[in-house]
Design a protein around this motif. Structure first.
Motif, PDB file in Angstrom:
ATOM      1  N   GLU A  81      -2.143  11.868   3.845  1.00  0.00           N
ATOM      2  CA  GLU A  81      -2.898  12.470   4.944  1.00  0.00           C
ATOM      3  C   GLU A  81      -3.133  11.469   6.066  1.00  0.00           C
ATOM      4  N   LEU A  82      -3.294  10.207   5.691  1.00  0.00           N
ATOM      5  CA  LEU A  82      -3.590   9.174   6.675  1.00  0.00           C
ATOM      6  C   LEU A  82      -2.395   8.871   7.568  1.00  0.00           C
ATOM      7  N   ILE A  83      -1.218   8.757   6.960  1.00  0.00           N
ATOM      8  CA  ILE A  83      -0.064   8.340   7.756  1.00  0.00           C
ATOM      9  C   ILE A  83       0.680   9.519   8.388  1.00  0.00           C
ATOM     10  N   LYS A  84       0.682  10.673   7.711  1.00  0.00           N
ATOM     11  CA  LYS A  84       1.395  11.864   8.204  1.00  0.00           C
ATOM     12  C   LYS A  84       2.832  11.500   8.548  1.00  0.00           C
ATOM     13  N   GLU A  85       3.203  11.588   9.819  1.00  0.00           N
ATOM     14  CA  GLU A  85       4.591  11.310  10.193  1.00  0.00           C
ATOM     15  C   GLU A  85       4.796   9.873  10.664  1.00  0.00           C
ATOM     16  N   VAL A 131       0.837  -1.206   0.000  1.00  0.00           N
ATOM     17  CA  VAL A 131       0.000   0.000   0.000  1.00  0.00           C
ATOM     18  C   VAL A 131       0.866   1.247   0.000  1.00  0.00           C
ATOM     19  N   GLU A 132       1.903   1.266   0.850  1.00  0.00           N
ATOM     20  CA  GLU A 132       2.773   2.444   0.941  1.00  0.00           C
ATOM     21  C   GLU A 132       3.504   2.701  -0.373  1.00  0.00           C
ATOM     22  N   LYS A 133       3.829   1.632  -1.086  1.00  0.00           N
ATOM     23  CA  LYS A 133       4.572   1.779  -2.337  1.00  0.00           C
ATOM     24  C   LYS A 133       3.684   2.228  -3.487  1.00  0.00           C
ATOM     25  N   LEU A 134       2.430   1.753  -3.514  1.00  0.00           N
ATOM     26  CA  LEU A 134       1.604   1.904  -4.711  1.00  0.00           C
ATOM     27  C   LEU A 134       0.450   2.888  -4.601  1.00  0.00           C
ATOM     28  N   CYS A 135      -0.163   2.993  -3.435  1.00  0.00           N
ATOM     29  CA  CYS A 135      -1.498   3.588  -3.373  1.00  0.00           C
ATOM     30  C   CYS A 135      -1.508   5.101  -3.196  1.00  0.00           C
ATOM     31  N   CYS A 141       4.224   5.456  10.306  1.00  0.00           N
ATOM     32  CA  CYS A 141       4.200   4.423   9.277  1.00  0.00           C
ATOM     33  C   CYS A 141       2.787   3.869   9.214  1.00  0.00           C
ATOM     34  N   LEU A 142       2.436   3.307   8.082  1.00  0.00           N
ATOM     35  CA  LEU A 142       1.075   2.833   7.866  1.00  0.00           C
ATOM     36  C   LEU A 142       0.695   1.744   8.863  1.00  0.00           C
ATOM     37  N   GLU A 143       1.631   0.887   9.202  1.00  0.00           N
ATOM     38  CA  GLU A 143       1.321  -0.199  10.138  1.00  0.00           C
ATOM     39  C   GLU A 143       0.852   0.345  11.487  1.00  0.00           C
ATOM     40  N   ASP A 144       1.554   1.366  11.998  1.00  0.00           N
ATOM     41  CA  ASP A 144       1.163   1.962  13.286  1.00  0.00           C
ATOM     42  C   ASP A 144      -0.211   2.614  13.185  1.00  0.00           C
ATOM     43  N   VAL A 145      -0.450   3.328  12.095  1.00  0.00           N
ATOM     44  CA  VAL A 145      -1.739   3.991  11.899  1.00  0.00           C
ATOM     45  C   VAL A 145      -2.858   2.955  11.830  1.00  0.00           C
ATOM     46  N   PHE A 146      -2.605   1.864  11.106  1.00  0.00           N
ATOM     47  CA  PHE A 146      -3.629   0.825  10.976  1.00  0.00           C
ATOM     48  C   PHE A 146      -4.008   0.250  12.336  1.00  0.00           C
ATOM     49  N   PHE A 147      -3.024  -0.070  13.156  1.00  0.00           N
ATOM     50  CA  PHE A 147      -3.344  -0.697  14.435  1.00  0.00           C
ATOM     51  C   PHE A 147      -3.999   0.287  15.402  1.00  0.00           C
TER      52      PHE A 147
END
Length: 261
Positions: A237-241, A214-218, A243-249
């Motif tokens: 906007e979702l991840i800001k500073e 997701v981080e690479k493509l979306c 990583c996506l994994e932390d935001v997801f959890f």
């Protein structure tokens, strides 16, 4: 990016009846399970939209409804203005759908499969020959065109599946876990191609549970948890500073807390 909605999903719902065997495996007495629960989101022309969630979140069921393989119990979705419920035949001409559930017949060769599916899309022989040459060369299938599927590697089978799903040059391509089980070289071929599609102005709907993909493509991502859209926003906007994994959890724990509360 052209901010034109090419896919609009509105209040999609789907409930399945669980067999006694499924109830036993999942250790539940529930007879029904709501796989998709009033799901709403949009995707724009020329973007890669990631549908991210754990296994069992409802991602595949959502994509199968968008691909007109199953009917929603409620709600609808529009592909370039065409309803998946009311006009499924037209929708099928506009989309390409690749799923891990697509099984190629072992007896046939890539040439035979391409010819068969191209004829289903009512392509002329001239169009078939031109498109096959273009795609077989792009994915390195030409040297294996007369090899039976049973004798192809896992990676080559996936490449043939991709080619079959896009042979009619669709404007929207739906991929369900496209890199699952692939070696790193084949996976890179697939991800590079997804970026090419976006650069050509196509829209890609990508379902996955892999954060790095997701981080690479979306461009944008929708986080789906237990059939509901927990968050939907541009990736940056979702991840800001974070990583996506932390935001997801963070989102997952909040959704679990809301449901338990």
């Amino acid at each position: 990016m052209n901010e034109r909605e090419i896919l609009v999903v509105q209040d999609l719902c789907k409930t399945f009846t669980l067999s006694k065997r499924q109830q036993k495996i999942e250790k539940t007495h529930e007879k029904k399970r709501k796989a998709v629960d009033y799901l709403t989101f949009s995707a724009y022309k020329g973007e890669i939209f990631g549908l991210l969630g754990p296994n069992g979140a409802g991602k595949t069921t959502t994509l199968r409804m968008l691909a007109t393989l199953i009917l929603p119990d409620a709600g609808d979705a529009w592909v370039d203005g065409v309803s998946v419920v009311q006009q499924p035949e037209i929708v099928r001409s506009k989309i390409g759908f690749l799923t891990s559930e697509l099984k190629l017949e072992d007896f046939f060769t890539p040439n035979q499969l391409f010819q068969f599916f191209a004829e289903l899309h009512q392509m002329s022989q001239g169009q078939i020959d031109q498109r096959k040459h273009e795609l077989f060369e792009r994915f390195g299938i030409a040297d294996f065109a007369e090899v039976k599927v049973a004798n192809l590697s896992t990676g080559m089978k996936q490449k043939v599946s991709i080619v079959i799903s896009i042979l009619h040059d669709p404007s929207i391509i739906i991929f369900d876990e496209p890199t699952n089980g692939l070696d790193v070289l084949t996976a890179k071929t697939v991800t590079d191609f997804l970026l090419e599609l976006r650069n050509q102005g196509r829209t890609v709907i990508l379902s996955t549970h892999i954060f790095s993909l997701v981080e690479k493509l979306c461009d944008r991502v929708g986080i789906i948890i237990e059939g509901k859209m927990a968050e939907c926003a541009p990736l940056k906007e979702l991840i800001k500073e974070k990583c996506l994994e932390d935001v997801f959890f963070d989102i997952y724990q909040k959704a679990a807390g809301d449901q338990n509360g």
